[in-house]
Each structure stands twice: as structure tokens, then as C-alpha cells.
Design an enzyme around this catalytic site. Structure first.
Site, PDB file in Angstrom:
ATOM      1  N   LYS A  92     -32.745  29.663  28.049  1.00  0.00           N
ATOM      2  CA  LYS A  92     -33.269  28.961  26.868  1.00  0.00           C
ATOM      3  C   LYS A  92     -34.711  28.589  27.154  1.00  0.00           C
ATOM      4  O   LYS A  92     -35.012  28.030  28.217  1.00  0.00           O
ATOM      5  CB  LYS A  92     -32.434  27.692  26.628  1.00  0.00           C
ATOM      6  CG  LYS A  92     -32.802  26.950  25.373  1.00  0.00           C
ATOM      7  CD  LYS A  92     -32.031  27.439  24.172  1.00  0.00           C
ATOM      8  CE  LYS A  92     -32.654  27.026  22.863  1.00  0.00           C
ATOM      9  NZ  LYS A  92     -33.707  27.948  22.359  1.00  0.00           N
ATOM     10  N   GLN A 113     -38.860  25.222  33.022  1.00  0.00           N
ATOM     11  CA  GLN A 113     -37.821  25.097  31.999  1.00  0.00           C
ATOM     12  C   GLN A 113     -36.433  24.895  32.623  1.00  0.00           C
ATOM     13  O   GLN A 113     -35.586  24.215  32.050  1.00  0.00           O
ATOM     14  CB  GLN A 113     -37.827  26.361  31.124  1.00  0.00           C
ATOM     15  CG  GLN A 113     -37.091  26.237  29.812  1.00  0.00           C
ATOM     16  CD  GLN A 113     -37.927  25.598  28.707  1.00  0.00           C
ATOM     17  OE1 GLN A 113     -39.093  25.910  28.555  1.00  0.00           O
ATOM     18  NE2 GLN A 113     -37.328  24.699  27.952  1.00  0.00           N
ATOM     19  N   LYS A 116     -36.220  21.168  33.356  1.00  0.00           N
ATOM     20  CA  LYS A 116     -36.270  20.440  32.090  1.00  0.00           C
ATOM     21  C   LYS A 116     -34.918  20.528  31.380  1.00  0.00           C
ATOM     22  O   LYS A 116     -34.357  19.523  30.946  1.00  0.00           O
ATOM     23  CB  LYS A 116     -37.358  21.065  31.208  1.00  0.00           C
ATOM     24  CG  LYS A 116     -37.551  20.403  29.875  1.00  0.00           C
ATOM     25  CD  LYS A 116     -38.491  21.202  28.976  1.00  0.00           C
ATOM     26  CE  LYS A 116     -39.805  21.513  29.657  1.00  0.00           C
ATOM     27  NZ  LYS A 116     -40.833  21.988  28.691  1.00  0.00           N
ATOM     28  N   LYS A 128     -38.253  31.945  29.398  1.00  0.00           N
ATOM     29  CA  LYS A 128     -39.490  31.829  28.609  1.00  0.00           C
ATOM     30  C   LYS A 128     -39.952  33.234  28.284  1.00  0.00           C
ATOM     31  O   LYS A 128     -39.597  34.189  28.986  1.00  0.00           O
ATOM     32  CB  LYS A 128     -40.566  31.105  29.424  1.00  0.00           C
ATOM     33  CG  LYS A 128     -41.678  30.524  28.602  1.00  0.00           C
ATOM     34  CD  LYS A 128     -41.337  29.163  28.027  1.00  0.00           C
ATOM     35  CE  LYS A 128     -42.364  28.692  27.023  1.00  0.00           C
ATOM     36  NZ  LYS A 128     -42.108  27.320  26.566  1.00  0.00           N
ATOM     37  N   GLY A 167     -39.667  28.545  19.733  1.00  0.00           N
ATOM     38  CA  GLY A 167     -41.126  28.631  19.599  1.00  0.00           C
ATOM     39  C   GLY A 167     -41.852  27.985  20.765  1.00  0.00           C
ATOM     40  O   GLY A 167     -41.258  27.344  21.621  1.00  0.00           O
ATOM     41  N   ASP A 168     -43.147  28.185  20.798  1.00  0.00           N
ATOM     42  CA  ASP A 168     -44.060  27.525  21.746  1.00  0.00           C
ATOM     43  C   ASP A 168     -45.453  27.713  21.140  1.00  0.00           C
ATOM     44  O   ASP A 168     -45.557  27.905  19.910  1.00  0.00           O
ATOM     45  CB  ASP A 168     -43.936  28.158  23.144  1.00  0.00           C
ATOM     46  CG  ASP A 168     -44.682  27.378  24.230  1.00  0.00           C
ATOM     47  OD1 ASP A 168     -44.189  26.313  24.643  1.00  0.00           O
ATOM     48  OD2 ASP A 168     -45.774  27.808  24.657  1.00  0.00           O
ATOM     49  N   THR A 211     -40.313  17.560  19.906  1.00  0.00           N
ATOM     50  CA  THR A 211     -41.043  17.477  21.182  1.00  0.00           C
ATOM     51  C   THR A 211     -41.988  16.274  21.178  1.00  0.00           C
ATOM     52  O   THR A 211     -42.018  15.483  22.126  1.00  0.00           O
ATOM     53  CB  THR A 211     -41.812  18.779  21.457  1.00  0.00           C
ATOM     54  OG1 THR A 211     -40.913  19.877  21.307  1.00  0.00           O
ATOM     55  CG2 THR A 211     -42.397  18.790  22.845  1.00  0.00           C
ATOM     56  N   ASN A 242     -48.062  21.606  16.938  1.00  0.00           N
ATOM     57  CA  ASN A 242     -46.756  21.002  16.671  1.00  0.00           C
ATOM     58  C   ASN A 242     -46.521  19.737  17.500  1.00  0.00           C
ATOM     59  O   ASN A 242     -46.152  18.684  16.963  1.00  0.00           O
ATOM     60  CB  ASN A 242     -45.664  22.050  16.951  1.00  0.00           C
ATOM     61  CG  ASN A 242     -44.278  21.469  16.891  1.00  0.00           C
ATOM     62  OD1 ASN A 242     -43.727  21.082  17.919  1.00  0.00           O
ATOM     63  ND2 ASN A 242     -43.721  21.342  15.712  1.00  0.00           N
ATOM     64  N   SER A 379     -33.279  21.801  20.309  1.00  0.00           N
ATOM     65  CA  SER A 379     -32.900  23.214  20.176  1.00  0.00           C
ATOM     66  C   SER A 379     -31.433  23.400  20.583  1.00  0.00           C
ATOM     67  O   SER A 379     -30.686  24.144  19.939  1.00  0.00           O
ATOM     68  CB  SER A 379     -33.776  24.088  21.065  1.00  0.00           C
ATOM     69  OG  SER A 379     -34.940  24.490  20.366  1.00  0.00           O
TER      70      SER A 379
HETATM   71  P1  NDP Z   1     -49.229  24.917  18.931  1.00  0.00           P
HETATM   72  O1  NDP Z   1     -49.578  26.345  18.943  1.00  0.00           O
HETATM   73  O2  NDP Z   1     -48.577  24.335  17.745  1.00  0.00           O
HETATM   74  O3  NDP Z   1     -50.529  24.051  19.246  1.00  0.00           O
HETATM   75  C1  NDP Z   1     -51.258  24.212  20.419  1.00  0.00           C
HETATM   76  C2  NDP Z   1     -52.449  23.282  20.393  1.00  0.00           C
HETATM   77  O4  NDP Z   1     -53.092  23.317  21.670  1.00  0.00           O
HETATM   78  C3  NDP Z   1     -53.503  23.714  19.378  1.00  0.00           C
HETATM   79  O5  NDP Z   1     -54.210  22.584  18.952  1.00  0.00           O
HETATM   80  C4  NDP Z   1     -54.399  24.633  20.219  1.00  0.00           C
HETATM   81  O6  NDP Z   1     -55.715  24.754  19.712  1.00  0.00           O
HETATM   82  C5  NDP Z   1     -54.404  23.905  21.542  1.00  0.00           C
HETATM   83  N1  NDP Z   1     -54.598  24.879  22.624  1.00  0.00           N
HETATM   84  C6  NDP Z   1     -53.817  25.935  22.921  1.00  0.00           C
HETATM   85  N2  NDP Z   1     -54.318  26.627  23.940  1.00  0.00           N
HETATM   86  C7  NDP Z   1     -55.444  25.999  24.288  1.00  0.00           C
HETATM   87  C8  NDP Z   1     -56.427  26.216  25.272  1.00  0.00           C
HETATM   88  N3  NDP Z   1     -56.326  27.266  26.119  1.00  0.00           N
HETATM   89  N4  NDP Z   1     -57.453  25.344  25.361  1.00  0.00           N
HETATM   90  C9  NDP Z   1     -57.546  24.285  24.509  1.00  0.00           C
HETATM   91  N5  NDP Z   1     -56.651  24.031  23.538  1.00  0.00           N
HETATM   92  C10 NDP Z   1     -55.624  24.856  23.438  1.00  0.00           C
HETATM   93  O7  NDP Z   1     -48.345  24.694  20.246  1.00  0.00           O
HETATM   94  P2  NDP Z   1     -47.364  23.497  20.585  1.00  0.00           P
HETATM   95  O8  NDP Z   1     -47.879  22.234  20.027  1.00  0.00           O
HETATM   96  O9  NDP Z   1     -46.003  23.937  20.267  1.00  0.00           O
HETATM   97  O10 NDP Z   1     -47.468  23.455  22.182  1.00  0.00           O
HETATM   98  C11 NDP Z   1     -48.398  22.625  22.878  1.00  0.00           C
HETATM   99  C12 NDP Z   1     -47.922  22.430  24.306  1.00  0.00           C
HETATM  100  O11 NDP Z   1     -46.624  21.815  24.300  1.00  0.00           O
HETATM  101  C13 NDP Z   1     -47.755  23.704  25.139  1.00  0.00           C
HETATM  102  O12 NDP Z   1     -48.053  23.407  26.495  1.00  0.00           O
HETATM  103  C14 NDP Z   1     -46.263  23.993  25.014  1.00  0.00           C
HETATM  104  O13 NDP Z   1     -45.787  24.779  26.083  1.00  0.00           O
HETATM  105  C15 NDP Z   1     -45.716  22.580  25.064  1.00  0.00           C
HETATM  106  N6  NDP Z   1     -44.370  22.431  24.537  1.00  0.00           N
HETATM  107  C16 NDP Z   1     -44.062  22.783  23.247  1.00  0.00           C
HETATM  108  C17 NDP Z   1     -42.791  22.604  22.770  1.00  0.00           C
HETATM  109  C18 NDP Z   1     -42.426  22.872  21.336  1.00  0.00           C
HETATM  110  O14 NDP Z   1     -41.310  22.525  20.953  1.00  0.00           O
HETATM  111  N7  NDP Z   1     -43.306  23.429  20.528  1.00  0.00           N
HETATM  112  C19 NDP Z   1     -41.708  22.111  23.645  1.00  0.00           C
HETATM  113  C20 NDP Z   1     -42.159  21.674  24.939  1.00  0.00           C
HETATM  114  C21 NDP Z   1     -43.439  21.862  25.359  1.00  0.00           C
HETATM  115  P3  NDP Z   1     -56.133  26.122  18.945  1.00  0.00           P
HETATM  116  O15 NDP Z   1     -55.376  26.101  17.664  1.00  0.00           O
HETATM  117  O16 NDP Z   1     -57.600  26.048  18.808  1.00  0.00           O
HETATM  118  O17 NDP Z   1     -55.684  27.248  19.854  1.00  0.00           O
END
Ligand code: NDP
Length: 447
Positions: A92, A113, A116, A128, A167-168, A211, A242, A379
Site C-alpha cells: 500500500k 511506507q 508508517k 510506492k 495518490g501522492d 493527510t 493536497n 486509505s
Molecule cells: P501535491 O502534488 O498535491 O502538492 C505538492 C506541493 O509541493 C505543491 O505545492 C508543489 O508545488 C510542491 N512541491 C512538489 N515538489 C516540489 C519541489 N521539488 N520543490 C518545491 N516544491 C515542491 O502533493 P501532496 O500534497 O499530496 O504531497 C506533498 C507531500 O506529502 C509529499 O512529500 C508526499 O509524499 C507527502 N504525502 C502525501 C500524502 C497524500 O495523501 N497526498 C500522504 C502522505 C504523505 P508545485 O505545484 O509548484 O510543484
């Protein structure tokens, strides 16, 4: 061999074998830096060379993803799925679509993961996947064709009792919808094949928020235990996807002031508090850059670069963007500016030396594998609902999420105490997450 030497030898072996996988090695080094006291108590794991098994994925899949852009040109990206550990249940973990995606990044994410998912107390293993495809600037049609092609291969390797992606970064409800539709065409209707589905076809209420909300609940329990609350606290949040959006929403509901957000080009500092409706409109509806926030709210500050290079006074920091966004120098700056709690919504947003600095300074450092476990926990609740062919109310899901986050916080806190490392939630999360997986692996005959 002493437990300490055993841990060192495993680390050295991996550095020798996977020397170019820097993010994966970073995640393993962090884990290994904390587990010696546990192995000293449990010699059976060293006797069975369990760390060597644990750090090697059960299966790695890499495939090509051909797709046609709007001009009719064929494009090719790389697709991956890492099926790291199935001791506690089907693999997962999310799918990430971002140009930086490579084997090292996905292996670090899949490795974290495992622990977690173990901490959630739910029956899920660790995995992943993703692609170096960049959804930014692509039309809906291009995203759809890419997702269809990606799933055409992935469908051969997943299943509700085998591997259930979600998603991620770069993969939200729209992408999950296209992936689901293609799976259905290839196989059959099976709600349990993916999580993070839109609620119209068996997604869970509360999954979108889980999250971000979960990370804030984790901190809320930490604050309550220390006879404190969110009331009036200033919080720095990075990211505007997100996780960041729903962390900000819950922070506001609990009386804190979230004063920042960011994307990969710039940072908004809004001392009056982030205007959440505006942020949602820009990011969720229009899919625009944060410069649009500044245009709509001229009193806010917009600067290019990283949030963590801005010297802003705050009580709490919640990095919610991506890995390695906070380095040691930035960690020092945060502590200087009054930050007492760092709670990771993102995965591994602090470098190892930054995390160790926070812990050494007495900052409550809440590692991603504990603090952001709410997403995968809901999830798993989505999987339960899909199996039962029932949907639970948003309130029921949210209450379960809060209970799970409380339990994770307490487990990390109490495990750290048990091993003489009070407030070291990194150690607590690693040992507690590992104990369950290791035990299951032994009982299953190390398979
Ligand atoms: P999204 O794609 O919804 O958002 C990602 C955000 O981070 C955007 O604002 C993006 O900016 C920014 N970002 C991404 N890559 C970079 C980078 N290299 N440098 C600077 N800013 C960056 O992703 P999520 O919110 O889902 O995920 C964010 C984090 O949370 C990740 O580490 C993910 O692994 C973790 N996570 C997510 C979960 C989920 O349920 N979604 C669960 C657990 C952890 P821009 O749009 O400009 O790229």
C-alpha cells in the site's frame, strides 16, 4: 557481532550496493541510526539477519509508458512500482507523477511506507510507485492518455489483496479517476483496486483531507499532553497541494494561524493568516501558480525561492511539500526564530542532520512516517468500506482518523520513553513501526 556492529555492517553493505541511490540511503541511514537499542533487546532479529531482508524490496517493477500528446507526437516516460514489504498486508502506498521521480526516490518512499503503515495498526504492507511524467501544463486529454497507458501495464501487477496504490505528488482525484477507469476496462469493476477515489465511485469521505488533518491531529495530541493548545499559535506551512491545504484548514479550525504556503517557484507569507478559500480556488480549481494569490491579496508577501530561507517568527513548522526541503542551516534558522514543533506533512522533508539538530535542540520533531500517516490510514479505511460495500459518514471517518493519530502519537512517545530517549519521536516511530513488521516477518518464515 554486537548489535551496533551489525547495524553498521548492514548500512555499509547497502552503501556499497546502492551507492547512487542517495534518497533511499538517507531513509535507511535514518532508520538504522535509531534501531540498535531495539536489536540489543531482541537478538533473534540479528540471528536471522532480518535487517538485510527488510532493506531489500520484495519486488521492483519498471516499465515504459508510451502516450500521445495533443499534437499527436508519441512521448515515453518511465513507470515504476516498488512492492517493498508485504508482512502486514497487501502493498500500500501512493503513486507520484513528477519529473524528479527515479528508483532512489521511490525506494525511499516505499521503505518509509513500511513503518508508517505498521504504525497505523491497519493490515497494510509497504509500497510506492509513479513516473517521471510531469503533469504540469498538460491538458486533461494528455493526463488521461498518460494515466490509461500507465495503468495498462500496472494492472498486471496490482489487486485488492496484492497491491493497492493511491495518490501522492501530482496524483489527485482526477488522475485516480482515469487510472480507475482504465483498470475497469482491462479487468472488471473493482472498487478495491485503488484508494483516494472520488467519492462518486466508492472513495471515502474524508480521504482528501486525511493527510493534512491527520498531521494537525498528531500535533494537537502532542500539545494537549504538554498542557498546551493550538490557540493563537503561528504556523509555517510549506507546499500548496493536497497535504498543505488541508493542514491549513484544520489549523484554522483549531485556532492556529497558518501564515504561509509555497510552491516550487515561490512563497506566500500572509501575516493575517492564509485566505484558504482563495488558495483552494487557485490550486484546486484553476491550477494556477501562487503569484495569483499575491495578485488577489496585495497585502501578502510573495518571494521566489524556499520558505525555509525566510526568517519568519513562528511557533510551529509544518513542511508539506517534498523531500529534503529543510537543510541544517535552515533548521538552525527555524530554531532561532522560535519554532518549537516541526511536524512533517511531507515525506522526509528534513535532511538527517536537520532532523538530528531539531531533536538535539529539544524541538518536538514529528517525522513524516508518523505525522503524515493519516492519509494512508484513511486509505485503509476506504479499503474496509469497499470490502463491506458500505460508506461511512465523514464524521465517523474523521473520528477514526483522530483516534489513529492519537494512538500513533502515544506509541511514538511511549516507545521513545521506553528506550530512554524521551521526546525522540524519530526513534519511537522507527522502533515501534519496525517491531511489528519484524515480528510478522519472523512468524511468516522470513518470506
Ligand atoms: P501535491 O502534488 O498535491 O502538492 C505538492 C506541493 O509541493 C505543491 O505545492 C508543489 O508545488 C510542491 N512541491 C512538489 N515538489 C516540489 C519541489 N521539488 N520543490 C518545491 N516544491 C515542491 O502533493 P501532496 O500534497 O499530496 O504531497 C506533498 C507531500 O506529502 C509529499 O512529500 C508526499 O509524499 C507527502 N504525502 C502525501 C500524502 C497524500 O495523501 N497526498 C500522504 C502522505 C504523505 P508545485 O505545484 O509548484 O510543484
Amino acid at each position: 557481532m554486537t548489535a551496533k556492529d551489525y547495524v553498521k555492517a548492514i548500512g555499509a553493505q547497502l552503501h556499497e550496493k546502492d551507492g547512487n541511490q542517495t534518497e533511499f540511503l538517507q531513509a535507511v541511514d535514518e532508520f538504522l541510526s535509531t534501531v540498535t537499542p531495539f536489536l540489543e533487546k531482541h537478538p533473534e532479529y540479528e540471528a536471522n539477519n532480518l535487517l538485510a531482508l527488510l532493506t531489500e524490496p520484495e519486488r521492483l517493477l519498471q516499465f515504459r509508458v508510451p502516450w500521445q500528446d495533443d499534437e499527436g507526437q508519441w512521448q515515453v516516460n518511465r513507470g515504476y512500482r516498488i512492492q517493498f514489504n508485504s508482512a502486514l498486508g497487501p502493498y500500500k502506498g501512493g503513486l507520484r507523477f513528477h519529473p524528479s521521480v527515479n528508483l532512489s526516490i521511490l525506494k525511499f518512499l516505499a521503505f518509509e511506507q513500511i513503518f508508517k503503515n505498521s504504525l497505523t495498526g491497519l493490515p497494510i504492507g509497504g509500497g510506492k510507485g509513479g513516473s517521471d511524467f510531469d503533469p504540469k501544463g498538460k491538458s486533461d486529454g494528455e493526463i488521461m492518455r498518460f494515466c490509461q497507458s500507465f495503468m495498462t501495464e500496472l494492472a498486471k501487477h496490482i489487486g485488492p489483496n496484492l497491491d493497492v496504490p493511491a495518490g501522492d505528488i501530482g496524483v489527485g482525484g482526477r488522475e485516480i479517476g482515469y487510472l480507475f477507469g482504465q483498470y475497469k476496462r482491462l479487468r472488471q469493476y473493482d472498487a478495491g483496486i485503488l484508494t483516494g477515489k472520488p467519492v462518486d465511485f466508492w472513495g471515502s469521505l474524508g480521504r482528501t483531507e486525511a493527510t493534512g488533518y491527520g498531521a494537525v491531529y498528531f500535533v494537537n495530541h502532542l500539545l494537549a499532553y504538554n498542557k498546551d493548545s493550538f490557540d493563537g499559535k503561528h504556523v509555517l506551512v510549506s507546499g500548496s497541494g493536497n497535504v498543505a491545504i488541508y493542514a491549513i484548514e484544520k489549523l484554522q479550525q483549531l485556532g492556529a494561524k497558518a501564515i504561509s504556503c509555497s510552491d516550487s517557484t515561490g512563497v506566500i507569507i500572509d501575516e493575517a493568516g492564509i485566505d484558504l478559500e482563495l488558495l483552494k480556488e487557485i490550486k484546486e480549481v484553476k491550477r494556477e501558480r501562487l503569484t495569483a494569490y499575491k495578485e488577489a491579496r496585495p497585502e501578502a508577501t510573495y518571494v521566489e525561492g524556499s520558505l525555509w530561507d525566510q526568517a519568519v517568527a513562528a511557533d510551529i513548522a509544518m513542511p508539506c511539500a517534498t523531500q529534503n526541503e529543510i537543510n541544517l542551516a535552515q533548521a538552525k534558522e527555524l530554531v532561532k526564530n522560535g519554532v518549537k514543533i516541526v511536524a512533517e506533512g511531507a515525506n522526509m522533508p528534513a535532511t538527517l542532520d536537520a532532523a538530528e539538530y531539531f531533536i538535539a535542540q529539544g524541538v518536538h520533531y514529528c517525522p513524516g512516517k508518523a505525522a503524515n500517516a493519516g492519509g494512508v490510514a484513511v486509505s485503509a479505511l476506504e479499503m474496509s468500506q469497499n470490502s463491506q460495500r458500505l460508506t461511512w459518514t465523514k464524521e465517523e471517518v474523521d473520528q477514526r482518523l483522530d483516534d489513529i493519530m492519537k494512538n500513533i502519537y502515544e506509541t511514538c512517545r511511549d516507545t521513545a520513553l521506553e528506550y530512554g530517549a524521551e521526546n525522540n519521536y524519530m526513534l519511537g516511530a522507527n522502533i515501534a513501526g519496525f517491531a511489528k513488521v519484524a515480528n510478522a516477518m519472523l512468524q511468516q518464515g522470513l518470506v
